[in-house]
Design a protein around this motif. Structure first.
Motif, PDB file in Angstrom:
ATOM      1  N   THR A 140       0.855  -1.195   0.000  1.00 35.80           N
ATOM      2  CA  THR A 140       0.000   0.000   0.000  1.00 35.80           C
ATOM      3  C   THR A 140       0.886   1.239   0.000  1.00 35.80           C
ATOM      4  O   THR A 140       2.108   1.149   0.178  1.00 35.80           O
ATOM      5  CB  THR A 140      -0.881   0.033   1.260  1.00 35.80           C
ATOM      6  N   SER A 141       0.283   2.402  -0.147  1.00 30.60           N
ATOM      7  CA  SER A 141       1.066   3.640  -0.071  1.00 30.60           C
ATOM      8  C   SER A 141       1.681   3.790   1.320  1.00 30.60           C
ATOM      9  O   SER A 141       2.791   4.316   1.459  1.00 30.60           O
ATOM     10  CB  SER A 141       0.206   4.856  -0.436  1.00 30.60           C
ATOM     11  N   GLU A 142       1.007   3.288   2.343  1.00 28.55           N
ATOM     12  CA  GLU A 142       1.567   3.313   3.699  1.00 28.55           C
ATOM     13  C   GLU A 142       2.798   2.398   3.785  1.00 28.55           C
ATOM     14  O   GLU A 142       3.806   2.761   4.409  1.00 28.55           O
ATOM     15  CB  GLU A 142       0.524   2.869   4.719  1.00 28.55           C
ATOM     16  N   ASP A 143       2.742   1.226   3.157  1.00 28.14           N
ATOM     17  CA  ASP A 143       3.904   0.331   3.126  1.00 28.14           C
ATOM     18  C   ASP A 143       5.088   1.021   2.445  1.00 28.14           C
ATOM     19  O   ASP A 143       6.221   0.958   2.929  1.00 28.14           O
ATOM     20  CB  ASP A 143       3.584  -0.960   2.363  1.00 28.14           C
ATOM     21  N   VAL A 144       4.828   1.671   1.329  1.00 24.78           N
ATOM     22  CA  VAL A 144       5.888   2.351   0.588  1.00 24.78           C
ATOM     23  C   VAL A 144       6.532   3.427   1.471  1.00 24.78           C
ATOM     24  O   VAL A 144       7.760   3.510   1.565  1.00 24.78           O
ATOM     25  CB  VAL A 144       5.347   2.961  -0.725  1.00 24.78           C
ATOM     26  N   ALA A 145       5.721   4.227   2.144  1.00 27.77           N
ATOM     27  CA  ALA A 145       6.253   5.291   3.006  1.00 27.77           C
ATOM     28  C   ALA A 145       7.077   4.703   4.146  1.00 27.77           C
ATOM     29  O   ALA A 145       8.169   5.198   4.452  1.00 27.77           O
ATOM     30  CB  ALA A 145       5.107   6.141   3.553  1.00 27.77           C
ATOM     31  N   ARG A 146       6.563   3.661   4.778  1.00 23.84           N
ATOM     32  CA  ARG A 146       7.290   3.049   5.898  1.00 23.84           C
ATOM     33  C   ARG A 146       8.604   2.412   5.455  1.00 23.84           C
ATOM     34  O   ARG A 146       9.623   2.535   6.130  1.00 23.84           O
ATOM     35  CB  ARG A 146       6.418   2.003   6.582  1.00 23.84           C
ATOM     36  N   VAL A 147       8.590   1.720   4.347  1.00 25.54           N
ATOM     37  CA  VAL A 147       9.818   1.072   3.861  1.00 25.54           C
ATOM     38  C   VAL A 147      10.825   2.130   3.420  1.00 25.54           C
ATOM     39  O   VAL A 147      12.019   2.021   3.731  1.00 25.54           O
ATOM     40  CB  VAL A 147       9.519   0.059   2.731  1.00 25.54           C
ATOM     41  N   THR A 148      10.378   3.152   2.719  1.00 29.63           N
ATOM     42  CA  THR A 148      11.289   4.221   2.292  1.00 29.63           C
ATOM     43  C   THR A 148      11.965   4.856   3.495  1.00 29.63           C
ATOM     44  O   THR A 148      13.193   4.993   3.538  1.00 29.63           O
ATOM     45  CB  THR A 148      10.527   5.281   1.470  1.00 29.63           C
ATOM     46  N   GLN A 149      11.175   5.224   4.488  1.00 32.02           N
ATOM     47  CA  GLN A 149      11.733   5.830   5.701  1.00 32.02           C
ATOM     48  C   GLN A 149      12.625   4.827   6.442  1.00 32.02           C
ATOM     49  O   GLN A 149      13.712   5.173   6.900  1.00 32.02           O
ATOM     50  CB  GLN A 149      10.619   6.306   6.626  1.00 32.02           C
ATOM     51  N   GLY A 150      12.172   3.597   6.537  1.00 30.60           N
ATOM     52  CA  GLY A 150      12.941   2.575   7.229  1.00 30.60           C
ATOM     53  C   GLY A 150      14.288   2.310   6.577  1.00 30.60           C
ATOM     54  O   GLY A 150      15.300   2.150   7.261  1.00 30.60           O
ATOM     55  N   LEU A 151      14.329   2.271   5.251  1.00 30.67           N
ATOM     56  CA  LEU A 151      15.592   2.061   4.543  1.00 30.67           C
ATOM     57  C   LEU A 151      16.548   3.229   4.766  1.00 30.67           C
ATOM     58  O   LEU A 151      17.743   3.038   4.974  1.00 30.67           O
ATOM     59  CB  LEU A 151      15.358   1.822   3.057  1.00 30.67           C
ATOM     60  N   GLU A 152      16.000   4.457   4.727  1.00 28.04           N
ATOM     61  CA  GLU A 152      16.843   5.624   4.971  1.00 28.04           C
ATOM     62  C   GLU A 152      17.473   5.538   6.357  1.00 28.04           C
ATOM     63  O   GLU A 152      18.673   5.766   6.532  1.00 28.04           O
ATOM     64  CB  GLU A 152      16.035   6.906   4.832  1.00 28.04           C
ATOM     65  N   GLU A 153      16.683   5.184   7.359  1.00 30.70           N
ATOM     66  CA  GLU A 153      17.193   5.049   8.720  1.00 30.70           C
ATOM     67  C   GLU A 153      18.159   3.865   8.835  1.00 30.70           C
ATOM     68  O   GLU A 153      19.182   3.962   9.510  1.00 30.70           O
ATOM     69  CB  GLU A 153      16.041   4.881   9.709  1.00 30.70           C
ATOM     70  N   PHE A 154      17.843   2.782   8.182  1.00 36.15           N
ATOM     71  CA  PHE A 154      18.660   1.571   8.253  1.00 36.15           C
ATOM     72  C   PHE A 154      20.071   1.819   7.730  1.00 36.15           C
ATOM     73  O   PHE A 154      21.046   1.342   8.284  1.00 36.15           O
ATOM     74  CB  PHE A 154      17.987   0.450   7.466  1.00 36.15           C
ATOM     75  N   TRP A 155      20.187   2.585   6.639  1.00 36.68           N
ATOM     76  CA  TRP A 155      21.481   2.799   6.018  1.00 36.68           C
ATOM     77  C   TRP A 155      22.275   3.944   6.640  1.00 36.68           C
ATOM     78  O   TRP A 155      23.425   4.144   6.278  1.00 36.68           O
ATOM     79  CB  TRP A 155      21.338   3.001   4.532  1.00 36.68           C
ATOM     80  N   THR A 156      21.662   4.691   7.571  1.00 32.65           N
ATOM     81  CA  THR A 156      22.434   5.777   8.219  1.00 32.65           C
ATOM     82  C   THR A 156      22.921   5.373   9.580  1.00 32.65           C
ATOM     83  O   THR A 156      22.546   4.418  10.157  1.00 32.65           O
ATOM     84  CB  THR A 156      21.606   7.065   8.336  1.00 32.65           C
TER      85      THR A 156
END
Length: 156
Positions: A140-156
């Protein structure tokens, strides 16, 4: 992780595409999607540079050149038999690919009950990495937002 808006997904990101060992990629996200393209459509919505594993097992598999997160669907329906796609097994049978894996994102179908995103759980357990997220079918669009944010946090 700096998110790039390069939506290209290709089997290779380097000149090694013709290499007999398989194409080399430095994408931070590597994924498998069957011909249904459900996982592919989800990955495209993320807006990160990604490399897609070949659909056919007989084709040379990718070789990871840097740490990455793996996105994969679950096969096998309610039985869970063959939950991890053969193409992913082939990819992870490469020791370098296994060693560079940092996390897994699973795609599944809640209609399959207990086997929902089972492939992500299996790969995470065997490779000793976390399951970062689970989403249904194309997300869903919520999944996309959560994964995008999560990946950004994961890689920093």
């Amino acid at each position: 992780m700096a998110t790039t808006m390069d939506h290209r997904t290709a089997p290779a990101d380097s000149a090694a595409a013709g290499d007999a060992e398989g194409p080399l990629t430095d994408a931070p996200l590597i994924y498998f999607s069957s011909v249904s393209d459900n996982t592919h459509r989800f990955v495209m919505k993320l807006g990160v540079r990604a490399a897609r594993m070949p659909v056919l097992t007989r084709d040379p598999t990718l070789r990871a050149a840097r740490p990455y997160v793996l996105v994969l669907p679950t096969y096998g329906g309610t039985t869970g038999k063959g939950a991890v796609p053969r193409q992913v097994v082939k990819f992870l049978n490469n020791e370098q690919n296994r060693n560079l894996l940092r996390g897994v994102i699973g795609a599944g179908n809640t209609n399959f009950g207990e086997t929902y995103c089972l492939a992500a759980d299996i790969v995470a357990a065997k490779c000793n990495v976390p399951v970062l997220y689970r989403f249904e079918v194309m997300g869903t669009s919520e999944d996309v937002a959560r994964v995008t944010q999560g990946l950004e946090e994961f890689w920093t």
